[in-house]
Write a protein that holds these residues in place. Sequence first.
Motif, PDB file in Angstrom:
ATOM      1  N   VAL B 101       0.842  -1.197   0.000  1.00 38.85           N
ATOM      2  CA  VAL B 101       0.000   0.000   0.000  1.00 38.85           C
ATOM      3  C   VAL B 101       0.877   1.245   0.000  1.00 38.85           C
ATOM      4  O   VAL B 101       0.665   2.174  -0.782  1.00 38.85           O
ATOM      5  CB  VAL B 101      -0.942   0.026   1.223  1.00 38.85           C
ATOM      6  N   ALA B 104       2.747   1.558  -3.477  1.00 39.75           N
ATOM      7  CA  ALA B 104       1.829   1.800  -4.588  1.00 39.75           C
ATOM      8  C   ALA B 104       1.233   3.203  -4.494  1.00 39.75           C
ATOM      9  O   ALA B 104       1.268   3.975  -5.454  1.00 39.75           O
ATOM     10  CB  ALA B 104       0.727   0.743  -4.598  1.00 39.75           C
ATOM     11  N   SER B 156     -15.041  -1.678   0.508  1.00 40.96           N
ATOM     12  CA  SER B 156     -14.512  -2.677  -0.420  1.00 40.96           C
ATOM     13  C   SER B 156     -13.741  -3.720   0.351  1.00 40.96           C
ATOM     14  O   SER B 156     -13.307  -3.484   1.472  1.00 40.96           O
ATOM     15  CB  SER B 156     -13.602  -1.993  -1.427  1.00 40.96           C
ATOM     16  N   SER B 158     -10.927  -5.027  -0.856  1.00 44.94           N
ATOM     17  CA  SER B 158      -9.554  -5.106  -1.357  1.00 44.94           C
ATOM     18  C   SER B 158      -8.846  -3.804  -1.020  1.00 44.94           C
ATOM     19  O   SER B 158      -9.475  -2.817  -0.619  1.00 44.94           O
ATOM     20  CB  SER B 158      -9.525  -5.347  -2.858  1.00 44.94           C
ATOM     21  N   THR B 160      -7.180  -1.910  -3.109  1.00 41.70           N
ATOM     22  CA  THR B 160      -7.065  -0.965  -4.237  1.00 41.70           C
ATOM     23  C   THR B 160      -7.731   0.391  -3.976  1.00 41.70           C
ATOM     24  O   THR B 160      -7.091   1.426  -4.184  1.00 41.70           O
ATOM     25  CB  THR B 160      -7.622  -1.594  -5.520  1.00 41.70           C
ATOM     26  N   PRO B 161      -9.003   0.421  -3.533  1.00 40.87           N
ATOM     27  CA  PRO B 161      -9.608   1.747  -3.302  1.00 40.87           C
ATOM     28  C   PRO B 161      -8.826   2.575  -2.287  1.00 40.87           C
ATOM     29  O   PRO B 161      -8.680   3.791  -2.438  1.00 40.87           O
ATOM     30  CB  PRO B 161     -11.002   1.439  -2.758  1.00 40.87           C
ATOM     31  N   ILE B 163      -5.602   2.483  -1.727  1.00 38.35           N
ATOM     32  CA  ILE B 163      -4.411   3.013  -2.399  1.00 38.35           C
ATOM     33  C   ILE B 163      -4.793   4.248  -3.211  1.00 38.35           C
ATOM     34  O   ILE B 163      -4.135   5.294  -3.138  1.00 38.35           O
ATOM     35  CB  ILE B 163      -3.791   1.936  -3.319  1.00 38.35           C
ATOM     36  N   LEU B 164      -5.886   4.135  -3.983  1.00 40.80           N
ATOM     37  CA  LEU B 164      -6.308   5.253  -4.838  1.00 40.80           C
ATOM     38  C   LEU B 164      -6.665   6.472  -4.000  1.00 40.80           C
ATOM     39  O   LEU B 164      -6.228   7.589  -4.290  1.00 40.80           O
ATOM     40  CB  LEU B 164      -7.497   4.834  -5.705  1.00 40.80           C
ATOM     41  N   GLN B 232      -2.780   4.208   5.832  1.00 39.99           N
ATOM     42  CA  GLN B 232      -3.434   2.899   5.706  1.00 39.99           C
ATOM     43  C   GLN B 232      -3.565   2.252   7.084  1.00 39.99           C
ATOM     44  O   GLN B 232      -4.611   1.686   7.406  1.00 39.99           O
ATOM     45  CB  GLN B 232      -2.642   1.996   4.756  1.00 39.99           C
ATOM     46  N   ASP B 242     -11.051  -1.934   3.803  1.00 37.72           N
ATOM     47  CA  ASP B 242     -10.836  -3.371   3.761  1.00 37.72           C
ATOM     48  C   ASP B 242     -10.411  -3.895   5.136  1.00 37.72           C
ATOM     49  O   ASP B 242      -9.327  -3.591   5.613  1.00 37.72           O
ATOM     50  CB  ASP B 242      -9.740  -3.649   2.725  1.00 37.72           C
ATOM     51  N   THR B 245      -7.987  -8.021   4.731  1.00 41.42           N
ATOM     52  CA  THR B 245      -6.574  -8.233   4.423  1.00 41.42           C
ATOM     53  C   THR B 245      -5.731  -7.995   5.672  1.00 41.42           C
ATOM     54  O   THR B 245      -5.912  -7.006   6.375  1.00 41.42           O
ATOM     55  CB  THR B 245      -6.105  -7.283   3.311  1.00 41.42           C
TER      56      THR B 245
END
Lengths: 327, 306
Positions: B101, B104, B156, B158, B160-161, B163-164, B232, B242, B245
């Motif tokens: 995280v 990225a 979500s 995962s 990804t959201p 990170i974005l 994060q 998330d 994870t």
Amino acid sequence: MTYFARKIGFYLLAAWAAITIDFFLPRLIPGNPVEILMSRMAQSGSPPPGEAKTLALLLGLSHGNLITQYWDYLVQLSHLNFGISITDFPTPVSQIIVSTLPWTIVLVGTCTVISFIVGIVLGTIAGFKGGKWAEALIPSTTFLTSLPYFFMALLLLYFLSYEFHLFPLNGGYSDSLTIGFTGSFILSAVYHSILPALTIILASLGGWLLGMRNMVLTTLSEDYVVAAEARGLSRRKIMIGYAARNAVIPSITGFAISLGFVVSGSIAMEYVFSYPGIGYELLQAISNDDYALTQAIFLIITLSVLGANLIVDLLYGFIDPRTRQSR
Amino acid sequence: MKNRDTRVHNSVRVEVIVKSWKWLRRLLKRAFRSKKLVIGVVILGFFVLVAVIGPIFATNPNGFIGPDMASPSLKFPLGTDFAGQNVLYQLIDSTGPSLLVGFAAGALATLISVIIGIGSGFVGGIFDETATFFTNIILVIPGLPLVLIVAAYVGSSSLTPIILVIAFTSWAAYARVLRGQTLSIRNRDFILASRVAGEKWWRIVFVEILPNELAIIVSNFIFMVVFAILTQATLAFLGIGDVTTLTWGNMLYLANNDEALTSGAWWWFIPPGLCIGLVGTALAFINFGLDEILNPRLKISAQKEK
């Protein structure tokens, strides 16, 4: 005068941007937020008449196209009617904000000032004196700033409250007291705020300290400092009047960004201590899907930060005459 | 004519390669002299190694294999949690996602800040005015409340959201720095010379401007990685986004919710927090070290200190 006008203009535009972001946020919610809220309110009791309309206006999801929705939302905000909370049904959202905001403002405000002053003083000394003591300061403060606020809070809570029973476990004041300007209430509030305050100070001090130290080091190689040394001024006068005074400027300029970090960090800190501030309330609102309350708190936190920055920027205009002249 | 041109080009190329090789060797030599840089790289390298090969050993971190809340022992070096899961295995398996995280989101935020910062500094005019205005606005709006709400609303399973969201809210400060730097480089002689020589704009940006700002970009990237890891961890700790994870923040969330503090299970919540702190410190040290090597002013003061 143009400097002040420009600053005020910028912050007004920033406030408008925050209001607009707030308008678009509910569109991310899956489903129909107004219906979700209304059905949950119906479970907890009977919502007052017109609440569905208030919510629709407030969440920017009233009938019509985007522009009428936006207009309705602005009109709704100007009436300061933020709807009713389901976290604490049926308290009006505005009332919840009024009762939680002061806790955060007093705590975060005081801690930011303390941490800023202590950091600037220590940073000046570390940059000016150097030596073994200052060398050891860098890794330790770097480590402190690398720890998340909430972890710092967990550590303090675990060691000072659970292991040594020095401080209360949570809350902002003793449950047996009522809120008011009485001696025992203020004492209790201060006692409960020591660990939260310590968290913010420890976690944010390092940033000011390191920034100031680096700037003092840079300033020390400037010609005017060398000239001051050549004139035989006392070390103390050079440190405070020449090095520190000029080195502090970037720290003040960076205040806006830092305050954002402190406010962000204090949300997690309030969660750990169950501190009755607006950050804790925001988290409760989010976990309860209390969209109206979430919406209003986001707006209030953002506007408060903008207001604080406006004040700092205006003061900065008085401190550094150059900013008033440029452009 | 053409033939001569390429020959000249080739000899220039060889010279450039030899020069940059020598430069790289000098840089590496100096790098090893910077204690901070070496310490930072070693610590970070350790965590990357754990992230890559750790999961091979730490299989099944969610298995209920031991007694509940057991303190550290030979069998469980970091004890077990409330459900008898091996804390060390969880710590190892959290390393990868936590770092992922950070890197990225840091990379994406760096990319945005480079495009906006260098773009607005280089292009100027209305584009610059608008970009600067938006940058300044995003800069003063506190990030975490916004990130919290967006992450919670989007919801979500995962990373990804997350990170974005982190990347899109954290680029502004560095875009401003890069814009300032680009403005000051733009009118220097070597840029004017290449403009007069009729160089294409993209060549000026990628060959003349970008390499000159590489040191700042790298330093920004490192700071943003640290910031993303911290953000994060905070989100995961607050149970937002998330929650499935396994990351260090997620471990702290479970520990805080399942009475690690009240039952005195320090082995459960202290290690993940220390890992976050160590990675942050390592990255900051790398930054200080690089700064010592690349910033001539600090180099002098560093030599004085010795």
